[in-house]
Design a protein around this motif. Structure first.
Motif, PDB file in Angstrom:
ATOM      1  N   ASP A  30       3.304  41.043  86.790  1.00 13.60           N
ATOM      2  CA  ASP A  30       4.712  41.397  86.616  1.00 13.60           C
ATOM      3  C   ASP A  30       5.033  42.882  86.713  1.00 13.60           C
ATOM      4  O   ASP A  30       6.197  43.257  86.681  1.00 13.60           O
ATOM      5  N   GLY A  31       4.065  43.760  86.798  1.00 13.15           N
ATOM      6  CA  GLY A  31       4.356  45.178  86.945  1.00 13.15           C
ATOM      7  C   GLY A  31       4.686  45.904  85.661  1.00 13.15           C
ATOM      8  O   GLY A  31       5.237  47.009  85.688  1.00 13.15           O
ATOM      9  N   TYR A  32       4.351  45.322  84.496  1.00 10.25           N
ATOM     10  CA  TYR A  32       4.594  45.947  83.198  1.00 10.25           C
ATOM     11  C   TYR A  32       3.335  46.640  82.674  1.00 10.25           C
ATOM     12  O   TYR A  32       2.218  46.324  83.085  1.00 10.25           O
ATOM     13  N   VAL A  33       3.532  47.574  81.723  1.00 11.13           N
ATOM     14  CA  VAL A  33       2.449  48.152  80.935  1.00 11.13           C
ATOM     15  C   VAL A  33       2.734  47.792  79.478  1.00 11.13           C
ATOM     16  O   VAL A  33       3.829  48.045  78.972  1.00 11.13           O
ATOM     17  N   TYR A  34       1.735  47.202  78.831  1.00  5.60           N
ATOM     18  CA  TYR A  34       1.908  46.757  77.451  1.00  5.60           C
ATOM     19  C   TYR A  34       1.056  47.587  76.493  1.00  5.60           C
ATOM     20  O   TYR A  34      -0.046  48.006  76.837  1.00  5.60           O
ATOM     21  N   LYS A  35       1.576  47.785  75.309  1.00  7.58           N
ATOM     22  CA  LYS A  35       0.840  48.418  74.221  1.00  7.58           C
ATOM     23  C   LYS A  35       0.478  47.339  73.214  1.00  7.58           C
ATOM     24  O   LYS A  35       1.341  46.559  72.782  1.00  7.58           O
TER      25      LYS A  35
ATOM     26  N   THR B 100       8.227  49.308  82.229  1.00 11.38           N
ATOM     27  CA  THR B 100       8.655  48.136  82.984  1.00 11.38           C
ATOM     28  C   THR B 100       8.793  48.503  84.462  1.00 11.38           C
ATOM     29  O   THR B 100       8.775  49.689  84.823  1.00 11.38           O
ATOM     30  N   PRO B 101       8.982  47.503  85.336  1.00 11.00           N
ATOM     31  CA  PRO B 101       9.230  47.811  86.750  1.00 11.00           C
ATOM     32  C   PRO B 101      10.419  48.744  86.965  1.00 11.00           C
ATOM     33  O   PRO B 101      10.469  49.475  87.956  1.00 11.00           O
ATOM     34  N   LYS B 102      11.362  48.725  86.047  1.00  8.06           N
ATOM     35  CA  LYS B 102      12.531  49.601  86.160  1.00  8.06           C
ATOM     36  C   LYS B 102      12.138  51.069  86.041  1.00  8.06           C
ATOM     37  O   LYS B 102      12.785  51.947  86.625  1.00  8.06           O
ATOM     38  N   ASP B 103      11.070  51.350  85.271  1.00  7.23           N
ATOM     39  CA  ASP B 103      10.587  52.730  85.151  1.00  7.23           C
ATOM     40  C   ASP B 103       9.960  53.213  86.455  1.00  7.23           C
ATOM     41  O   ASP B 103      10.077  54.391  86.815  1.00  7.23           O
ATOM     42  N   PHE B 104       9.288  52.309  87.152  1.00 13.42           N
ATOM     43  CA  PHE B 104       8.593  52.684  88.379  1.00 13.42           C
ATOM     44  C   PHE B 104       9.501  52.634  89.613  1.00 13.42           C
ATOM     45  O   PHE B 104       9.260  53.343  90.586  1.00 13.42           O
ATOM     46  N   ASN B 105      10.528  51.793  89.580  1.00 14.51           N
ATOM     47  CA  ASN B 105      11.404  51.616  90.738  1.00 14.51           C
ATOM     48  C   ASN B 105      12.862  51.624  90.278  1.00 14.51           C
ATOM     49  O   ASN B 105      13.586  50.633  90.407  1.00 14.51           O
ATOM     50  N   PRO B 106      13.317  52.751  89.713  1.00 20.78           N
ATOM     51  CA  PRO B 106      14.642  52.787  89.086  1.00 20.78           C
ATOM     52  C   PRO B 106      15.789  52.560  90.061  1.00 20.78           C
ATOM     53  O   PRO B 106      16.810  51.973  89.685  1.00 20.78           O
ATOM     54  N   GLU B 107      15.658  53.001  91.303  1.00 25.17           N
ATOM     55  CA  GLU B 107      16.761  52.837  92.247  1.00 25.17           C
ATOM     56  C   GLU B 107      17.040  51.357  92.526  1.00 25.17           C
ATOM     57  O   GLU B 107      18.192  50.931  92.586  1.00 25.17           O
TER      58      GLU B 107
ATOM     59  N   THR C 298      18.644  49.556  89.247  1.00 23.20           N
ATOM     60  CA  THR C 298      19.705  50.297  88.559  1.00 23.20           C
ATOM     61  C   THR C 298      20.661  49.384  87.805  1.00 23.20           C
ATOM     62  O   THR C 298      21.024  49.640  86.645  1.00 23.20           O
ATOM     63  N   ASP C 299      21.077  48.307  88.451  1.00 26.10           N
ATOM     64  CA  ASP C 299      22.108  47.439  87.858  1.00 26.10           C
ATOM     65  C   ASP C 299      21.522  46.212  87.154  1.00 26.10           C
ATOM     66  O   ASP C 299      22.262  45.304  86.777  1.00 26.10           O
ATOM     67  N   PHE C 300      20.196  46.172  86.974  1.00 25.78           N
ATOM     68  CA  PHE C 300      19.550  45.050  86.302  1.00 25.78           C
ATOM     69  C   PHE C 300      19.459  45.313  84.803  1.00 25.78           C
ATOM     70  O   PHE C 300      19.158  46.429  84.367  1.00 25.78           O
ATOM     71  N   THR C 301      19.688  44.297  83.996  1.00 26.37           N
ATOM     72  CA  THR C 301      19.362  44.385  82.576  1.00 26.37           C
ATOM     73  C   THR C 301      17.851  44.174  82.425  1.00 26.37           C
ATOM     74  O   THR C 301      17.160  43.730  83.358  1.00 26.37           O
ATOM     75  N   ASP C 302      17.323  44.473  81.246  1.00 25.29           N
ATOM     76  CA  ASP C 302      15.890  44.261  80.997  1.00 25.29           C
ATOM     77  C   ASP C 302      15.518  42.796  81.189  1.00 25.29           C
ATOM     78  O   ASP C 302      14.442  42.480  81.719  1.00 25.29           O
ATOM     79  N   GLU C 303      16.400  41.909  80.750  1.00 28.35           N
ATOM     80  CA  GLU C 303      16.140  40.474  80.890  1.00 28.35           C
ATOM     81  C   GLU C 303      16.119  40.066  82.363  1.00 28.35           C
ATOM     82  O   GLU C 303      15.295  39.245  82.782  1.00 28.35           O
TER      83      GLU C 303
END
Length: 389
Positions: free
Chosen positions: A63-68, A81-88, A91-96
């Motif tokens: 899924d492209g996440y990093v977990y602690k 999350t993938p949003k951190d690596f591919n923010p563009e 942009t308009d996606f919620t975390d869910e």
């Protein structure tokens, strides 16, 4: 011209031996005596970085996440999350919505992975105050725990980045394949080119220059530093061997060949004497233990890897109805970790589980003399266990 090139390639393959694998080693008939302490469901973890108080798991194939994850409580939280690596893109996606999209239909990996990314390598630096993170699709990143700052160190797309290690102002990293991306991992393992497409590289963070230190590697994978800090050890998965690179001279050799596993990541466990020497600002000798987790070697896969012509012929068959299921049948769902004496390259122990105590080891750390933690890149779980001796 194209036909001439294809003829030349096939002619070259026909005259070239396959990957230099020795005879398939005999694996233990019985499992090691293992007591499982905990089994934690996570999305196909690739590499694990362990500091004295907590563990950071990387999910490399789901899924492209990093977990602690806190070791003592198994409490899981999301670090990136993938949003951190591919923010563009997100942009308009919620975390869910990001989670739903990136955990979508796994048959669409060729679409999902280049967008969601896949996080593979992670290494602590400067006593665990920061980590360096490899996203196979996007590049290498730095995360500082002190102020939770996350930034890109360099971008690199269209390749298959894998692992990283920092020394001073230099980042050393592996590129598993120079043109095929991670979603086509089967094609990377079964690449019929007689020349390996993997590389070991260094990025100078001051000059921003990349330099290839070793090329021609067959599935370059994990990296670790020797006890005396004079060598790098690099896992060469397809070759079932560990490459030794001398930093001062650039000389390359093999620490150990013909491992009983196609090794994934690689880790160094320093001896107590070495740790005491470092505490006293003294140099270590190479007396540590290397942990080489990997995938059980079977004759069918070994035979194909030894013969580029057979590999090329196998890949002409239908990819989804023949190649994929056959390949999956070769990756046996057993767990295997080799312990290797750093000074001699001798295999001192094979931790082996055929009874699902742990599976398909992609990563391994020793938490104490007989206690281990391992993640399984093809099985959604992290295992913590004791080997009873």
């Amino acid at each position: 011209m194209k036909l001439l090139f294809i003829f030349f390639l096939l002619f070259t393959i026909a005259l070239t031996d396959g990957i230099p694998l020795g005879p398939t080693p005999d694996m233990p008939a019985e499992s090691s005596d293992i007591t499982v302490i905990s089994k934690l469901a996570l999305s196909y973890p690739e590499e694990i970085a362990v500091d004295p108080t907590q563990t950071f798991y990387l999910t490399g194939t789901a899924d492209g996440y990093v977990y602690k994850v806190l070791l003592d409580t198994n409490e899981v939280s999301i670090l990136l999350t993938p949003k951190d690596f591919n923010p563009e893109y997100f942009t308009d996606f919620t975390d869910e919505e990001v989670a739903e999209y990136c955990n979508g239909n796994q048959s669409l990996t060729h679409i999902l992975e280049p967008v969601c990314g896949r996080v593979l390598g992670i290494k602590f630096y400067a006593s665990g105050n920061k980590v360096y993170i490899v996203n196979s699709y996007f590049g290498i990143y730095e995360y500082k725990f002190r102020n939770n700052k996350f930034k890109s160190i360099f971008e690199q797309t269209g390749v298959f980045l894998n692992d990283v290690y920092r020394i001073g102002d230099k980042l050393y990293y592996t590129n598993t394949h120079t043109s095929v991306q991670r979603y086509a991992v089967i094609s990377v393992v079964l690449d019929p080119s007689p020349i390996g497409q993997g590389t070991f590289n260094v990025f100078d963070m001051d000059t921003k220059e990349h330099t290839t230190l070793i090329d021609g590697l067959f599935f370059s994978n994990g990296i670790t530093l020797s006890s005396d800090k004079k060598f790098f050890y690099i896992s060469e998965t397809d070759g079932a061997r560990i490459v030794k690179y001398e930093i001062a001279t650039g000389e390359t050799s093999y620490l150990v060949e013909d491992l009983p596993v196609l090794t994934d990541n690689i880790y160094l466990e320093k001896s107590e004497e070495c740790e005491e020497r470092e505490d006293n600002d003294e140099d270590c000798t190479n007396d540590g233990t290397l942990l080489a987790p990997g995938y059980y070697r079977v004759e069918g896969l070994d035979d194909v890897l030894r013969d580029f012509t057979a590999m090329a012929e196998f890949l002409t068959q239908d990819f989804y109805t023949v190649v994929v299921p056959t390949f999956k049948s070769w990756i046996k769902p057993v767990g295997t970790i080799c312990e290797i004496d750093e000074a001699t390259g001798t295999i001192t122990k094979v931790i082996f589980s055929s009874d699902f105590k742990f599976l398909l080891a992609a990563s391994a750390h020793k938490l104490s003399d007989n206690e281990y933690i391992t993640g399984s890149v093809f099985y959604p779980a992290v295992f913590r266990f004791i080997v009873n001796e």
